[in-house]
Motif scaffolding. Sequence first.
Motif, PDB file in Angstrom:
ATOM      1  N   ASP A 194      -4.745 -12.087  22.699  1.00  0.00           N
ATOM      2  CA  ASP A 194      -4.986 -10.648  22.661  1.00  0.00           C
ATOM      3  C   ASP A 194      -3.660  -9.885  22.771  1.00  0.00           C
ATOM      4  O   ASP A 194      -2.778 -10.246  23.562  1.00  0.00           O
ATOM      5  CB  ASP A 194      -5.918 -10.233  23.800  1.00  0.00           C
ATOM      6  CG  ASP A 194      -7.301 -10.848  23.658  1.00  0.00           C
ATOM      7  OD1 ASP A 194      -7.675 -11.171  22.515  1.00  0.00           O
ATOM      8  OD2 ASP A 194      -7.979 -11.018  24.691  1.00  0.00           O
ATOM      9  N   LYS A 196      -1.113  -7.069  23.898  1.00  0.00           N
ATOM     10  CA  LYS A 196      -0.957  -6.350  25.169  1.00  0.00           C
ATOM     11  C   LYS A 196      -1.180  -4.865  24.954  1.00  0.00           C
ATOM     12  O   LYS A 196      -0.673  -4.277  23.996  1.00  0.00           O
ATOM     13  CB  LYS A 196       0.428  -6.612  25.753  1.00  0.00           C
ATOM     14  CG  LYS A 196       0.688  -8.081  26.091  1.00  0.00           C
ATOM     15  CD  LYS A 196       2.100  -8.281  26.615  1.00  0.00           C
ATOM     16  CE  LYS A 196       2.364  -9.758  26.901  1.00  0.00           C
ATOM     17  NZ  LYS A 196       3.742  -9.998  27.390  1.00  0.00           N
ATOM     18  N   ARG A 197      -1.932  -4.267  25.867  1.00  0.00           N
ATOM     19  CA  ARG A 197      -2.273  -2.845  25.762  1.00  0.00           C
ATOM     20  C   ARG A 197      -1.499  -1.973  26.743  1.00  0.00           C
ATOM     21  O   ARG A 197      -1.478  -0.754  26.581  1.00  0.00           O
ATOM     22  CB  ARG A 197      -3.773  -2.651  26.002  1.00  0.00           C
ATOM     23  CG  ARG A 197      -4.657  -3.487  25.091  1.00  0.00           C
ATOM     24  CD  ARG A 197      -4.524  -3.066  23.654  1.00  0.00           C
ATOM     25  NE  ARG A 197      -5.301  -3.925  22.767  1.00  0.00           N
ATOM     26  CZ  ARG A 197      -5.382  -3.747  21.450  1.00  0.00           C
ATOM     27  NH1 ARG A 197      -4.740  -2.758  20.871  1.00  0.00           N
ATOM     28  NH2 ARG A 197      -6.087  -4.592  20.705  1.00  0.00           N
ATOM     29  N   SER A 198      -0.862  -2.552  27.730  1.00  0.00           N
ATOM     30  CA  SER A 198      -0.121  -1.771  28.722  1.00  0.00           C
ATOM     31  C   SER A 198       0.981  -2.631  29.317  1.00  0.00           C
ATOM     32  O   SER A 198       0.885  -3.864  29.340  1.00  0.00           O
ATOM     33  CB  SER A 198      -1.045  -1.245  29.823  1.00  0.00           C
ATOM     34  OG  SER A 198      -1.637  -2.322  30.536  1.00  0.00           O
ATOM     35  N   ASN A 217       1.420   2.797  28.198  1.00  0.00           N
ATOM     36  CA  ASN A 217       0.329   2.385  27.311  1.00  0.00           C
ATOM     37  C   ASN A 217       0.878   2.056  25.922  1.00  0.00           C
ATOM     38  O   ASN A 217       1.722   2.784  25.390  1.00  0.00           O
ATOM     39  CB  ASN A 217      -0.725   3.482  27.215  1.00  0.00           C
ATOM     40  CG  ASN A 217      -1.361   3.786  28.555  1.00  0.00           C
ATOM     41  OD1 ASN A 217      -1.611   2.876  29.347  1.00  0.00           O
ATOM     42  ND2 ASN A 217      -1.623   5.057  28.827  1.00  0.00           N
ATOM     43  N   GLU A 219       0.145   1.414  21.919  1.00  0.00           N
ATOM     44  CA  GLU A 219      -0.758   1.704  20.811  1.00  0.00           C
ATOM     45  C   GLU A 219      -0.215   1.051  19.542  1.00  0.00           C
ATOM     46  O   GLU A 219       0.960   1.241  19.199  1.00  0.00           O
ATOM     47  CB  GLU A 219      -0.910   3.210  20.605  1.00  0.00           C
ATOM     48  CG  GLU A 219      -1.785   3.593  19.418  1.00  0.00           C
ATOM     49  CD  GLU A 219      -1.759   5.076  19.134  1.00  0.00           C
ATOM     50  OE1 GLU A 219      -2.387   5.490  18.134  1.00  0.00           O
ATOM     51  OE2 GLU A 219      -1.107   5.819  19.899  1.00  0.00           O
ATOM     52  N   TYR A 220      -1.058   0.308  18.834  1.00  0.00           N
ATOM     53  CA  TYR A 220      -0.656  -0.372  17.604  1.00  0.00           C
ATOM     54  C   TYR A 220      -1.140   0.435  16.404  1.00  0.00           C
ATOM     55  O   TYR A 220      -2.320   0.792  16.322  1.00  0.00           O
ATOM     56  CB  TYR A 220      -1.227  -1.789  17.551  1.00  0.00           C
ATOM     57  CG  TYR A 220      -0.722  -2.686  18.672  1.00  0.00           C
ATOM     58  CD1 TYR A 220       0.416  -3.460  18.504  1.00  0.00           C
ATOM     59  CD2 TYR A 220      -1.383  -2.738  19.896  1.00  0.00           C
ATOM     60  CE1 TYR A 220       0.886  -4.274  19.527  1.00  0.00           C
ATOM     61  CE2 TYR A 220      -0.918  -3.550  20.930  1.00  0.00           C
ATOM     62  CZ  TYR A 220       0.214  -4.312  20.729  1.00  0.00           C
ATOM     63  OH  TYR A 220       0.681  -5.115  21.753  1.00  0.00           O
ATOM     64  N   GLU A 223      -3.417  -3.517  13.373  1.00  0.00           N
ATOM     65  CA  GLU A 223      -3.547  -4.792  14.064  1.00  0.00           C
ATOM     66  C   GLU A 223      -4.008  -5.869  13.080  1.00  0.00           C
ATOM     67  O   GLU A 223      -5.051  -5.714  12.445  1.00  0.00           O
ATOM     68  CB  GLU A 223      -4.554  -4.690  15.216  1.00  0.00           C
ATOM     69  CG  GLU A 223      -4.141  -3.717  16.304  1.00  0.00           C
ATOM     70  CD  GLU A 223      -5.120  -3.711  17.458  1.00  0.00           C
ATOM     71  OE1 GLU A 223      -5.887  -4.682  17.586  1.00  0.00           O
ATOM     72  OE2 GLU A 223      -5.122  -2.722  18.228  1.00  0.00           O
TER      73      GLU A 223
END
Length: 356
Positions: A194, A196-198, A217, A219-220, A223
């Motif tokens: 997964d 990374k979101r943060s 935070n 943001e992609y 993806e």
Amino acid sequence: MAKTNSYAAVVGSSQSSSLEFFAPPNKDSRVVSIPVEMAKATAKSFHTTIYGYFLGSRIHFPIIERYVSSVWAKYGFKDAMMNDNGIFFFRFNDVGGCSQVVEFGPLMIRGVPLFVYHWDPTKGVKKQDHTTCPLWVKLHNVPLVAFNTEGISRIVSLLGMPRKMDSCTSAMCDNLWGRPGFAKVLIDVWVTGDLKRSIDVVIPDLKGNGDCTVQVNVEYIWEPSQCSFCKVFGHKSTACTKRPITTKPQRAPEVDKEGLTLVTKKKWVPTTNIKTSVVEGSEKQMEKGEVSGSGVSGTPILKDSTQKNKTDERVKDMGKNLDCTSTRSDKGKGINVEESQSRNFTPVPNPIPLMR
């Protein structure tokens, strides 16, 4: 009068549409061998052509053609085409332009990478396995103490290999003033499961009162799909062709003493508790005005004469109870009991069964 030619005649007049028959070894043969001279001539025609593709869903061809025409014009871009498998072919004026484009790396179009490679027509084209993928990411809530080239590099190094920043982020890092809302960076992301979101950024206190932690935070912009089994980008684990197919073990059939296979049937269990007796549920259904399986004018459908007799007796008992209640309530009030009964109680007619 001038003679007019059809559109098909005008378009096809300069091109040959005739074919030649080559006798196969046998009628069941499914293999065709290309002569060496033919392969050399084709390779010479495409020696200034490279091919490219997207991971996952592709962008529409007209958008790709307009974009590469403006970006690759300085490299001598000439033309583009696409096959049914989503593979793009790009032709240049010379080999030098092809080499510069391939060396530059994937071209980012609307945040999606277009991978380009040299092409050998004698070997065909195929999509390669990618363990890394360039992605544009936005870092929100970056503390000002880390909003510089070193700070941004330390943060994105937890996501992958940093490549470059956009112009606004670069100006903010150089001048320490500008757009502090977010930092936009291009990085090569690794296949680690997964995304990374943060990221937690720990800021030391200069007075020694304790560190401060700020959550950044991630943001992609786009993806890609990734496979946890192959550890590559481009497809999901559910669609992986290299993943072994696992089947549930089948239960061995039961055999009796005589060697015969026992066949077991599932027992039927009702999903709801349905009252099958008309007598038990008639009173509640009549009060609510809901009679299950009713016919015309709400008349219940009775299955046989026994149920009809029981229902008649039930209705008569209801009438007696109402007579008793009326007699007790009107007693001692100077009201005629018979008159009150005729005024307050209306006999219920016997239900008439419908003929099936």
